[in-house]
Structures are given as structure tokens and as C-alpha cells.
Design an enzyme around this catalytic site. Sequence first.
Site, PDB file in Angstrom:
ATOM      1  N   SER B 151       0.805  -1.125   0.035  1.00  6.21           N
ATOM      2  CA  SER B 151       0.024   0.007  -0.023  1.00  6.21           C
ATOM      3  C   SER B 151       0.771   1.217   0.110  1.00  6.21           C
ATOM      4  O   SER B 151       1.746   1.482  -0.760  1.00  6.21           O
ATOM      5  CB  SER B 151      -1.047   0.017   1.191  1.00  6.21           C
ATOM      6  OG  SER B 151      -2.105   0.945   1.163  1.00  6.21           O
ATOM      7  N   ASP B 316      -8.333  -6.364  -4.960  1.00  9.44           N
ATOM      8  CA  ASP B 316      -8.289  -5.001  -4.576  1.00  9.44           C
ATOM      9  C   ASP B 316      -8.830  -4.091  -5.353  1.00  9.44           C
ATOM     10  O   ASP B 316      -8.311  -3.768  -6.456  1.00  9.44           O
ATOM     11  CB  ASP B 316      -6.622  -4.882  -4.596  1.00  9.44           C
ATOM     12  CG  ASP B 316      -6.020  -3.440  -3.742  1.00  9.44           C
ATOM     13  OD1 ASP B 316      -6.898  -2.470  -3.560  1.00  9.44           O
ATOM     14  OD2 ASP B 316      -5.016  -3.514  -3.652  1.00  9.44           O
ATOM     15  N   HIS B 349      -8.208  -5.085  -0.449  1.00 11.48           N
ATOM     16  CA  HIS B 349      -6.589  -4.503  -0.489  1.00 11.48           C
ATOM     17  C   HIS B 349      -6.008  -4.903   0.993  1.00 11.48           C
ATOM     18  O   HIS B 349      -5.059  -4.946   0.731  1.00 11.48           O
ATOM     19  CB  HIS B 349      -6.815  -2.947  -0.374  1.00 11.48           C
ATOM     20  CG  HIS B 349      -5.856  -2.246  -0.155  1.00 11.48           C
ATOM     21  ND1 HIS B 349      -4.741  -1.984  -1.094  1.00 11.48           N
ATOM     22  CD2 HIS B 349      -5.113  -1.389   0.907  1.00 11.48           C
ATOM     23  CE1 HIS B 349      -3.530  -1.217  -0.678  1.00 11.48           C
ATOM     24  NE2 HIS B 349      -3.745  -0.965   0.551  1.00 11.48           N
ATOM     25  N   ASP B 350      -6.745  -5.263   1.756  1.00 12.96           N
ATOM     26  CA  ASP B 350      -6.052  -5.556   3.238  1.00 12.96           C
ATOM     27  C   ASP B 350      -5.615  -7.054   3.060  1.00 12.96           C
ATOM     28  O   ASP B 350      -4.820  -7.430   4.007  1.00 12.96           O
ATOM     29  CB  ASP B 350      -7.378  -5.676   4.155  1.00 12.96           C
ATOM     30  CG  ASP B 350      -7.122  -4.615   5.220  1.00 12.96           C
ATOM     31  OD1 ASP B 350      -6.485  -3.595   4.855  1.00 12.96           O
ATOM     32  OD2 ASP B 350      -8.128  -4.451   5.943  1.00 12.96           O
TER      33      ASP B 350
END
Lengths: 371, 371
Positions: B151, B316, B349-350
Site C-alpha cells: 500500500s 483489491d 486491499h487488506d
Amino acid sequence: MSDDMRFGLSRQATLPGPLRLDGGVLLSPVDIAYETYGTLAPDGGNAILICHALTGDQHVASDHPRTGKPGWWTRMIGPGKPIDPARDFIVCSNVLGSCMGSSGPASINPATGRPWGMAFPVITIRDMVRAQAMLLDHLGVDRLKAVVGGSMGGMQALSWPATFPDRVGAVVVIASTARHTAQNIAFHEVGRQAIMADPTWAGGDYYGGEPPAAGLAVARMAAHITYLSEAGLTEKFGRRLQAREAKSFGFDADFQVESYLRHQGLSFVDRFDANSYLYITRAMDYFDLAEEHGGLLANAFRATRARFCLVSFDTDWLYPTIESRSIVQALNAAGAPVSFVELSSPYGHDAFLLDAPEMNRVVDGFLKGGR
Amino acid sequence: MSDDMRFGLSRQATLPGPLRLDGGVLLSPVDIAYETYGTLAPDGGNAILICHALTGDQHVASDHPRTGKPGWWTRMIGPGKPIDPARDFIVCSNVLGSCMGSSGPASINPATGRPWGMAFPVITIRDMVRAQAMLLDHLGVDRLKAVVGGSMGGMQALSWPATFPDRVGAVVVIASTARHTAQNIAFHEVGRQAIMADPTWAGGDYYGGEPPAAGLAVARMAAHITYLSEAGLTEKFGRRLQAREAKSFGFDADFQVESYLRHQGLSFVDRFDANSYLYITRAMDYFDLAEEHGGLLANAFRATRARFCLVSFDTDWLYPTIESRSIVQALNAAGAPVSFVELSSPYGHDAFLLDAPEMNRVVDGFLKGGR
């Protein structure tokens, strides 16, 4: 164009009620603000109900009295358009819970003589539909030729044949869904928390003082992102800077997209009540048509003989095409006639409000296809 | 496991500076809080810099001093993990602008003796990287075996070879991007507006009093939605109700996803400074590595001889695979060796923070593949 077409007939009906709400409360009286266009045929067979979205209103084809902007769906409704007042008797009413003349949290609670605020009962999409049916009774419309709506309007359109199977002949559902997903609920919850975090919200008891404008603007900004596609945002704004040569290295709106979002937030608070935003988003989050019918969506459509038309947009990530497909499958299982098309658009969820000739052709063809 | 491994060596360095920031300001002194794990080899060839994400910190593999939770990337860093203190000298520093011991808006402005607040200069991702380089100078690390981040950490990792082409041998960029899109900026702007709309924010001058917790919680809630996939949210929560038999017809957290989001917002304000959130999101929005290099991303990589490894996740939607692909294309154009893989995960995304054995295998293989 006659004055009636340009401005519609803008009225408010006070219906005696009581309206029994899904939450168990009896609401009385029920005020419904509405506009009509065209004339009801002697046989009553030309009535079309238009259902508006979360922040929409009854001014579907006439200028908005506060903003002065044209009606929100003049591309679909008007002379020569798929829904034409020369042929159809068009009704659009402000949903229950809203703030443009229908009963909602800003209305006067007859028990106290003061605005309801958060004492207004929580409502559902089905409650909105029941209030619309009461309005149609009042207008002498027994049966609808069609009910038409996009987004939350599509939820109402879907709820119509499920709630009043004999009162509607055709159903048009655009960019909508039969239930709110966890992500849909999550975005709405952010908006509600933004409003409730604003100290001027004051537990909803702000009428007569300053409204929670800052919180409502943030709620609108968050929601607005979900109405647009990533590609559309990139095309419209990209990383372009706002009237500057270079970055400011500060916290002003450097990027055009920031300025645009701030404007969306600020202009919204001039025309919408924060408590109505809470109530209507709650109604949308509660919406799950299958749940209302024993957990099986097809059950919602077994009693009706209505025809259905569904339209989705390929870049709509709020209510993506897969949601429309699951409705189509349920309609098929129920044996209901349905046509469905996914249209291509760069504009995401908002596409249904914009110029979309293909959407107009689909709706036009569908409405002309039968009674 | 030694105490050093469990807790790392937690330190703060006060670097004399001055650090010339992209915005033109000379910052001095520069405090950087950091942790190290393992021992620097005599030849200095085993140093790996870990770069953290927006709300991360230096406690990458040791317990967080405020929350007591394990380090945020113990799945990647530790004995027998791809990055192993038995072999590597691991450095993780709190980014410039943050609030866990590095200089940021909550730090004391030496000119006034009071917290900087909004007088702290606006920083960039490259400024964070320059501060990291100053820390490495301080630690006697001339050259990095690798820089690794996910990220916003991936943005720093990308910026490293572009800013210090001779100081890094390998670059691992996970779930990241070379620029913030209009949609990325839009979500951050909602968060900033939520904070600034909170009256207790007080222009950033709230230190010593109540922080703008309500605004920061809303910002975190909005951002948190973007870290999860729609499918993941549906799988985890769906429309399940929160410890109730039926809907409450009120505004409490009826749905589990509402309760989860509220918890995310509330727990975040205990560990993070609202002004730091403003500054770091601004740095991310400003990030456009191509723009820093004449508008062509490949130019950013022409001077380095580093090897690159990129990983994206298929669900994501914050930094989707297409962003990684465009980086790979630029690296190819620059003649830089690069391996790239898109991994499948339901977690959006996580995913890079969660258990992802394939990600670990990819990083392990890449780091063992050369010096």
C-alpha cells in the site's frame, strides 16, 4: 409547451390514513407532495408512476422550486420522450420520509405541534409504496399502466407488484437492486455517522436553528463517489489541478476532483434535510425483497401478472449488473415476463440520470409493447 | 525467541537535518522513531527496510505499545519467515508526518515550543523516503539489500530506487500504485473533510484538549470500506443482524457491518492523530512518480540497477492490478528486471496484511534470488 408541462401540477395531498407502517406504527395524517403531467384517460388506463431516488423529488419533469434546475428526468419524460404527457398520465410523488412536502422528520408531529425529528417512525421502501397507493386512490387511479424507477426508485418499482400485484401492468427497474448488500449498508452508515457526529445535529432536534450542514455535506461526498465510476472520475478529472500551476502544499482543494466533491456536498445541504437523509438511507438498507417474502425472491412476483423490464449499466458498482441478473432469475422462476439489458456507459450508477439514448429506446419499446 | 525479536529494539533518532522537503521547507531537527530486528552484517549487505502503510507504524514485528496487539506484519517478518532477523538486519521506521514518534503535526515546533498543528509543512512520499535515508545514514547502512512495502509502503518502496538509485538492490511493492487516481483522492478528501468538519479539530490546534475523534472515526470508516472487497464484506457480514432477532426500526447498529465499521472508527481514534491523517493522506494524493520524472514513469527507474517484485490482489479495488501492470510496463521500458504476480484473495486491499502463503512464497523466492 404548456405551463402544465413545464411546471407540472404541483400539489400536496393530506391523506387521512392511518397508514400502518412496517415498523408497526400507525401514521396519520400522511402528507404526500406530488406532480402530475398529462390527463388521466376516461378508462384510467394511461397512468404511469415515476419513483425517485434517494435525494430525488416529485419535480421529475419540471423546474425544481429551490434550485431552479430542470426536472431530474426530463430526458425520459416529456413531449416525444418514452413517457409522454400527450399520451400518459404521469404521477411522481415525493417519498414518505423525504423533505419536499411529504411527511417526514421535518414535518409537524400532530401530537406535539413541533417537528417530528427522530421521533418520526422508521419507514421502509414498502411503506413508501403504500403511501403512493394511497395517493393513487386519492387521484382516482385504480391501476397503473406502469411503474418506473431508477436506483431507489427501482426498489419501489420492484416493491409495487410484490405489494399490489393487481394494480400494476408493467414494471421498469433501472440501475437497482432487490436488496442492499453489506457494502451498500456500509457506505450509508458512514453518511449517517457523519451527520450524527455533527454537534449541530443535536439528536435530530435542530429545526429552527442551524442544520448539520457540515455532516450532511460529508455524507453526500462519500455517497457521491459511489454514484460515479472510477473510469468516469479519471476521464472527468484525473489528477488535474484546480486553477493552479502547481500543487499548493496545503489543504485547499488542489485537485479538481476535490473541488467538485466539496461543491457536491455544499450544494446538497441547501436542498435536503439531514434527518430525511438518515431515514431514507435506513429504508434502503432495510430493503430486502426476498426477506419480505419468505426468503425467496421469486415469491415476491408469483401473484402479479405484470411485465418487467430491467436495465443495468456495466460501470455501476453501487448496484452492479449481477444484482439485476438475480432479479431476472427470480422473475423467470416466478414465470413473469421479463426483458433485461446491460448497457455500456462510462458514468457508473448515475448513468440512468444522464443522456442514455439506448436506455430511452429500451424503455420506449417496452412501454409500447403491451398494456 | 529473544526479547529483541519479540519487541524489537525501539528507538528514536533525532537527526540534525536540515531535510529539504519537496514543498521547499527546510525541516530541522527530524525525529524518526524506528525499530530494528537482527544484526547488521560486517559487510553491511543484509539490511532490509520495511515501509508501512497510511496508519501503520514502526512496530512491524513487535507488540504495539498502545494497543498491545502483535506487530502488523508478523506473517512476513520473523523466524522462518521470508524476512528473518536470523539472516537480515530489518529496519522499520515511522514515516515522517505520522504520530508514533517521528516528526509530525503533533511534534513540538522548535520555533514556538508548541505542537506544529497545521503549521507543520506538507510532505510527500519522497520526503518520507529522504527521512528514511537519513535514518539509514545514522544507522551506518549505506545500501539496502531490499526495500519492502505494501500500500503506501509500496509507494515508498517504488520511490526508493527513483530517489536513491544506488542505495537499494531489490524492491518489493505489494498492493500499491505509482500514482493516486481521482477516485483515490476523492475518498481521502471525504476523510479530510470529515475531520475538518469536526468543531473540535479547531484548525488543527486541539493538542492539550479533546481530539476530533468523531470526525476521525468517520474518516476511518469511509477509508476502511475501500480496504475490503464487496465479496469479502458479503462473506463476512452479509445482511446479518447484530445480536437481535429482528430489525429495531431505529438507528442503532442493526446490521453487523454497521457495528463492525463503528468499532473500526472508534478504535482508530485511540491510536492515531487526526492531523497526521490529514498530512499522510495528502502525501499519498500528491504521489505521482511519473510526474516527478518528466511525466514518464519509466524515467523513474532508468538510473537504478535494482531488481523489482510486484504483487497485486485480484479483489483489491483501491489499487487494482491494472496499477501494478502499468508499473511493470514502465520497468520493462526502463530495462529493469521485474517479476509480477496477481494473487487471488477474497479480502481486497487488506489481503497483504493477512495470511497469504502465496505472497510469502513470492517474496521469499524473490529475496533469495539475488543480491
